[in-house]
Design a protein around this motif. Structure first.
Motif, PDB file in Angstrom:
ATOM      1  N   ARG A  30       0.849  -1.202   0.000  1.00 20.11           N
ATOM      2  CA  ARG A  30       0.000   0.000   0.000  1.00 20.11           C
ATOM      3  C   ARG A  30       0.885   1.253   0.000  1.00 20.11           C
ATOM      4  NH1 ARG A  30      -0.822   4.647   2.526  1.00 20.11           N
ATOM      5  NH2 ARG A  30      -0.639   3.691   4.587  1.00 20.11           N
ATOM      6  N   ASP A  31       1.470   1.593   1.145  1.00 18.23           N
ATOM      7  CA  ASP A  31       2.309   2.802   1.186  1.00 18.23           C
ATOM      8  C   ASP A  31       3.527   2.615   0.279  1.00 18.23           C
ATOM      9  OD1 ASP A  31       2.897   5.356   2.041  1.00 18.23           O
ATOM     10  OD2 ASP A  31       2.691   4.906   4.162  1.00 18.23           O
ATOM     11  N   SER A 156      -6.069   5.807  12.074  1.00 11.23           N
ATOM     12  CA  SER A 156      -4.812   6.557  11.918  1.00 11.23           C
ATOM     13  C   SER A 156      -5.105   8.040  11.871  1.00 11.23           C
ATOM     14  CB  SER A 156      -4.132   6.197  10.594  1.00 11.23           C
ATOM     15  OG  SER A 156      -3.425   5.002  10.718  1.00 11.23           O
ATOM     16  N   GLU A 158      -3.697  11.009  10.484  1.00 12.24           N
ATOM     17  CA  GLU A 158      -2.659  11.422   9.539  1.00 12.24           C
ATOM     18  C   GLU A 158      -1.977  12.706  10.039  1.00 12.24           C
ATOM     19  OE1 GLU A 158      -4.090  12.540   5.689  1.00 12.24           O
ATOM     20  OE2 GLU A 158      -2.161  12.201   4.713  1.00 12.24           O
ATOM     21  N   ASP A 159      -0.666  12.752   9.898  1.00 18.05           N
ATOM     22  CA  ASP A 159       0.148  13.873  10.378  1.00 18.05           C
ATOM     23  C   ASP A 159       0.013  14.044  11.897  1.00 18.05           C
ATOM     24  OD1 ASP A 159       2.093  15.772   9.891  1.00 18.05           O
ATOM     25  OD2 ASP A 159       0.691  17.363   9.328  1.00 18.05           O
ATOM     26  N   ASN A 184      -3.128   4.533  15.471  1.00 18.07           N
ATOM     27  CA  ASN A 184      -1.838   4.683  14.803  1.00 18.07           C
ATOM     28  C   ASN A 184      -1.418   6.148  14.812  1.00 18.07           C
ATOM     29  OD1 ASN A 184       0.391   3.959  13.194  1.00 18.07           O
ATOM     30  ND2 ASN A 184      -0.753   4.361  11.306  1.00 18.07           N
ATOM     31  N   PRO A 186       0.915   8.273  12.849  1.00 19.57           N
ATOM     32  CA  PRO A 186       1.840   8.416  11.732  1.00 19.57           C
ATOM     33  C   PRO A 186       2.691   9.680  11.828  1.00 19.57           C
ATOM     34  CG  PRO A 186      -0.418   8.067  10.950  1.00 19.57           C
ATOM     35  CD  PRO A 186      -0.491   8.410  12.409  1.00 19.57           C
ATOM     36  N   THR A 188       3.726  11.323   9.254  1.00 19.19           N
ATOM     37  CA  THR A 188       3.428  11.308   7.822  1.00 19.19           C
ATOM     38  C   THR A 188       4.511  11.955   6.974  1.00 19.19           C
ATOM     39  OG1 THR A 188       1.104  11.337   8.398  1.00 19.19           O
ATOM     40  CG2 THR A 188       1.635  12.022   6.155  1.00 19.19           C
ATOM     41  N   HIS A 219       4.061   4.680  12.714  1.00 22.13           N
ATOM     42  CA  HIS A 219       4.108   4.628  11.242  1.00 22.13           C
ATOM     43  C   HIS A 219       5.040   5.761  10.838  1.00 22.13           C
ATOM     44  CE1 HIS A 219       2.047   4.260   7.158  1.00 22.13           C
ATOM     45  NE2 HIS A 219       2.658   5.425   7.057  1.00 22.13           N
ATOM     46  N   HIS A 221       7.873   7.784   8.508  1.00 22.74           N
ATOM     47  CA  HIS A 221       8.472   8.005   7.185  1.00 22.74           C
ATOM     48  C   HIS A 221       9.908   8.486   7.359  1.00 22.74           C
ATOM     49  CE1 HIS A 221       5.312   7.154   4.220  1.00 22.74           C
ATOM     50  NE2 HIS A 221       4.504   7.328   5.244  1.00 22.74           N
TER      51      HIS A 221
END
Ligand code: KIV
Ligand code: ZN
Length: 533
Positions: A30-31, A156, A158-159, A184, A186, A188, A219, A221
């Motif tokens: 996915r990611d 999740s 996000e950010d 989760n 992340p 991001t 999660h 990056h």
């Protein structure tokens, strides 16, 4: 880190029975797959999913079913065929997305709906135009809707790392109250540092209502090169799920690399006492190489854990130390990650048995029919080149993508180049419906001429986005791998092929792309029904 163990073992896990288990959530499909250069066909994703199941990942994020019919079909195929991991699909906080995931994961033994919604001030103001309360309401509504289909729900934010901690705690508290079983966090945009993320996890676990009923997940990056370090810091502060990808592939600079995370936990057990994953580390090397073969993207030689140089000791001082005691320059054994050194190079006198043994050492276990096919290809190759190396054998084991194996086939190819003037090429293609097309073109070099001739023959204008050629092994007779990516109707299509003749490899690679275009299928989502709760 030294002294006191850095691990707080008092955190929830999926079943509440094993507080030492760090769940490995793999998002390669996915990611990882959504990053430029890493797109895979349905058959390739299925093959990769099988390898991830053999590796022992706990949760396998198979795609984003609402994104396209093809994504939907890939997730559904994986859910139907892959056993072992919990199969997960990603959804925005919207009913249509959530229902697509529910339908796609329906055939799985164990499924998960993964919902995400951005929470940071930047995203709220500029992307979502939503107030704090609207974000909380949407998160709750999303989780409640998902609950109608599945009892394993990940939420999740996000950010999350750039979100006000108090507000993030409110969102997670509301999501858990609504039924989320994993929350989760992340990073991001790959912005955090180990100290900051450890503090954030500790703070959230102390301040989120119902924290003991949910698994906390990281999660990370890799924009600043700290994704693995940050994930380990999150684990130290109580995360019991890590989201990661093979070879660290993923958006922009990528995600935390699964193999690095797992081996760090393994090698530094002193810092992470009583923590373990379910990963079969001896399969790491084969899985990393399979991904590289499938995507046509080489693993950097110096890549931690799975790069070619990771266990090579060249300098005299190092070799001397190693001979006295391996531990002088070695923190993990090559065998622990599945690198099996051998002196054996196969050649034209090698038999089926030797080939099977080599394939098995490389992590491939073809059935008899597949072995017959590989053996035929092996014999043809061994007639052309004196020594057949592991990389050649791996390429044969992976073979061509079945999703791009027709309708076009290469019947004839002729290419010439002349110093100081244009190159020319002619091709004859056959189609499964029986007709043949011949075309010729001139170009800036023989490969360019071949691409033009194929493009004319199949009637598609390819706008080439990326073109790579590399030698698979050593020696002047090494096979070349051609990997081409084009943009067609706004989506990236990739093709790759391997041959001792690089012009032929390029022709097959572009033909793979032509075949993908022919294969665009509209997959009807099956009728809506709830998955087992
Ligand atoms: O990086 C990110 O925020 C994500 C979420 C969808 C989990 O990939
Ligand atoms: Zn991500």
């Amino acid at each position: 880190m030294s002294g006191e163990p850095a691990v707080d073992a008092n955190s929830a896990t999926l079943d509440g029975k094993d507080p030492g288990r760090v769940l490995v959530f793999d998002t390669t499909l996915r990611d990882g797959e959504q990053a430029p250069g890493f797109s895979m066909s349905r058959a390739q994703k299925l093959r990769m999913a099988g390898a991830l199941a053999d590796l022992g990942v706990d949760i396998l994020e198979a795609g984003f079913p609402h994104a396209s019919d093809d994504d939907f079909a890939s997730v559904r195929t994986i859910a139907a065929k892959v056993r072992g991991p919990r199969i997960c699909g990603l959804a925005r906080c919207q009913q249509g997305d959530i229902e697509s995931v529910a339908r796609a994961i329906e055939p799985a033994d164990k499924g998960r709906i993964h919902i995400f919604l951005a929470t940071s001030p930047l995203h709220r103001e500029f992307k979502l135009q939503m107030s704090r309360q609207q974000v909380i309401d949407a998160a709750v509504a999303g989780v409640q809707h998902a609950q109608r289909y599945c009892d394993d729900i990940e939420f999740s934010a996000e950010d999350a790392i750039r979100t006000e901690p108090e507000f993030l705690a409110e969102v997670f508290s509301a999501a858990i109250e609504a039924g989320a079983t994993t929350v989760n966090v992340p990073d991001t945009v790959g912005y955090t540092t180990p100290l900051e993320i450890a503090e954030r996890f500790a703070w959230l676990r102390a301040n989120v209502r119902g924290a003991d009923r949910a698994v906390f997940s990281s999660h990370c990056h890799d924009d600043l090169g700290m994704a693995v370090a940050n994930s380990l810091a999150a684990i130290s502060a109580g995360a019991r799920q890590v989201e990661c990808t093979i070879n660290g592939i993923g958006e922009r600079a990528g995600n935390a690399a699964l193999e690095e995370l797992v081996m760090a936990l393994h090698v530094r057990g002193d810092l992470f006492p009583d923590l373990h994953t379910g990963i079969r580390t001896q399969r790491l090397h084969a899985t990393a190489r399979l991904l590289s073969q499938i995507t046509g993207q080489p693993i950097p030689r110096n890549k931690a854990v799975v790069g070619e140089n990771a266990f090579a000791h060249e300098s005299g001082i190092h070799q001397h130390g190693m001979l006295k005691h391996r531990g002088t320059y070695e923190i993990m054994r090559a065998e622990d990650v599945g690198v099996k050194k051998t002196e054996l190079v196969l050649g034209k006198h090698s038999g089926r048995h030797a080939l099977r043994e080599r394939l098995s050492i490389l992590g491939h276990d073809p059935d008899d029919a597949a072995l017959d096919e590989i053996f035929t290809r092996f014999k043809t190759l061994a007639d052309k080149k004196r020594e057949v190396f592991d990389a050649d054998i791996e390429a044969m084991a992976v073979g061509r993508d079945p999703d791009a194996a027709g309708p076009w086939h290469l019947g004839h190819l002729h290419a010439t180049s002349h110093f100081g003037s244009s190159a020319s090429a002619s091709v004859r293609l056959t189609h499964d419906d029986g007709h043949e097309v011949s075309e010729a073109a001139i170009g800036d070099g023989p490969i360019d001429a071949v691409l033009r001739a194929v493009s004319r023959a199949v009637g598609h204008d390819f706008s080439v986005n990326e073109f790579q050629i590399r030698a698979l092994s050593e020696g002047g007779d090494a096979q070349g791998q051609a990997a081409i990516s084009v943009i067609h109707q706004g989506r990236e299509l990739r093709g790759q092929s391997v041959s001792t003749d690089i012009v032929e490899a390029a022709a097959h690679a572009i033909l793979e792309i032509a075949n993908r275009i022919e294969h665009f299928t509209v997959v009807e989502p099956p009728a809506r029904s709830a998955i087992a709760r």
